[in-house]
Write an enzyme that holds these catalytic residues in place. Structure first.
Site, short mmCIF file in Angstrom:
data_model
loop_
_atom_site.label_atom_id
_atom_site.label_comp_id
_atom_site.label_asym_id
_atom_site.label_seq_id
_atom_site.Cartn_x
_atom_site.Cartn_y
_atom_site.Cartn_z
N THR A 174 0.84 -1.19 0.00
CA THR A 174 0.00 0.00 0.00
C THR A 174 0.88 1.24 0.00
OG1 THR A 174 -1.84 -1.08 1.15
CG2 THR A 174 -1.76 1.32 1.26
N PHE A 176 1.09 5.14 0.84
CA PHE A 176 0.49 6.18 1.67
C PHE A 176 1.08 7.53 1.29
CE2 PHE A 176 0.02 2.34 4.08
CZ PHE A 176 -1.15 2.48 4.82
#
Length: 283
Positions: A174, A176
């Site tokens: 992921t 960010f």
């Protein structure tokens, strides 16, 4: 920028967003928020100096809603961080994996751990988020229930890790972004830089093709281009783009000047250092 004392994130304590806050801002207080709107509001009203927001996942794609909130939030991207996602199965202290019957987690996490769930004959149960699933298992006090969540959640809620690395794909990552009220642009000529911006293309034939031509002819590497509707109009298309260049670089400067001819507006969301993870994954 003033010293960071508080950083807001969406989710419950123990979530991946909490973990990445602890990793990159260990001296700051991580502030959990119920929704992305609450995260943006926390920075806007001064309750936190920064926000940590997931924007992309290598399996699930872009994180819903962020593209709508970010352009009008008044906040700026000042950094990016990539977090390889590690899912673990956790249960009550003393629980045994072969006695687990149901497993709780966010719908995306359950979808990314199908193989493990199937091989162990578990019944999946959807929770609001991964850390919330761990909290639910801790509160239920049922040794036949488990959660799929990040390792931090086990520490947060006093659970025992029963199995590690249960995700189907080892490239699950992921990305960010860190948001601030201040526009803190990375300097030019001091290492790789990413520039994020949005633009509203004119509703004329070949406008997008012509708008993007300047990036190709000026040798600017565009790493992201995503469209989404605005104002409920099918012809009012906004694009989010990212390039590996600094606005002061001659090539990107010329490309942005050309882009302006075919758009209603161009808004730079951030100019920030490229995370080293980009170059590692490219090798």
């Amino acid at each position: 920028m003033t010293r960071v004392t508080r950083i807001a994130y969406q989710g419950e304590p123990g979530a991946n967003s909490h973990a990445v806050c602890n990793q990159h801002y260990p001296d700051a207080e991580s502030v959990p928020c119920a929704s992305f709107e609450d995260v943006f509001a926390a920075v806007d009203n001064g309750e936190a100096e920064l926000a940590m927001i997931p924007i992309d996942n290598s399996i699930a794609g872009r994180v819903a809603d962020i593209h709508h909130f970010l352009p009008g939030s008044g906040l700026h991207i000042i950094a990016e961080h990539f977090l390889p996602i590690q899912f673990t199965v956790m249960g009550l202290p003393g629980a045994r994996l072969d006695a687990i019957e149901t497993v709780h987690s966010h719908v995306h996490a359950l979808g990314q751990c199908r193989r493990f769930i199937r091989e162990h004959g578990l019944t999946p149960t959807i929770s609001g988020d991964t850390a919330g699933a761990a909290r639910e298992v801790a509160e239920a006090k049922d040794p036949t229930q488990a959660a799929i969540a990040p390792p931090l959640a086990a520490e947060t809620y006093g659970l025992q890790i029963l199995a590690e690395d249960v995700e189907d794909e080892d490239h699950n990552t992921t990305r960010f972004v860190v948001l601030s009220k201040e526009m803190l642009a990375a300097p030019a000529g001091d290492g790789p830089v990413v520039t994020s911006f949005v633009f509203h293309v004119r509703n004329i034939p070949a406008a997008l093709y012509k708008a993007l031509g300047g990036f190709a002819t000026n040798g600017v590497n565009m790493t992201k281009l995503e469209s989404y509707m605005v104002g409920g109009e099918f012809v009012a298309t906004m694009f989010l783009a990212e390039v590996e260049a600094h606005p002061d670089d001659p090539g990107l400067k010329r490309a942005l000047d050309e882009l302006a001819f075919f758009t209603h507006e161009v808004k730079v969301l951030g100019v920030y250092p490229a995370d080293p993870f980009r170059s590692v994954r490219a090798e």
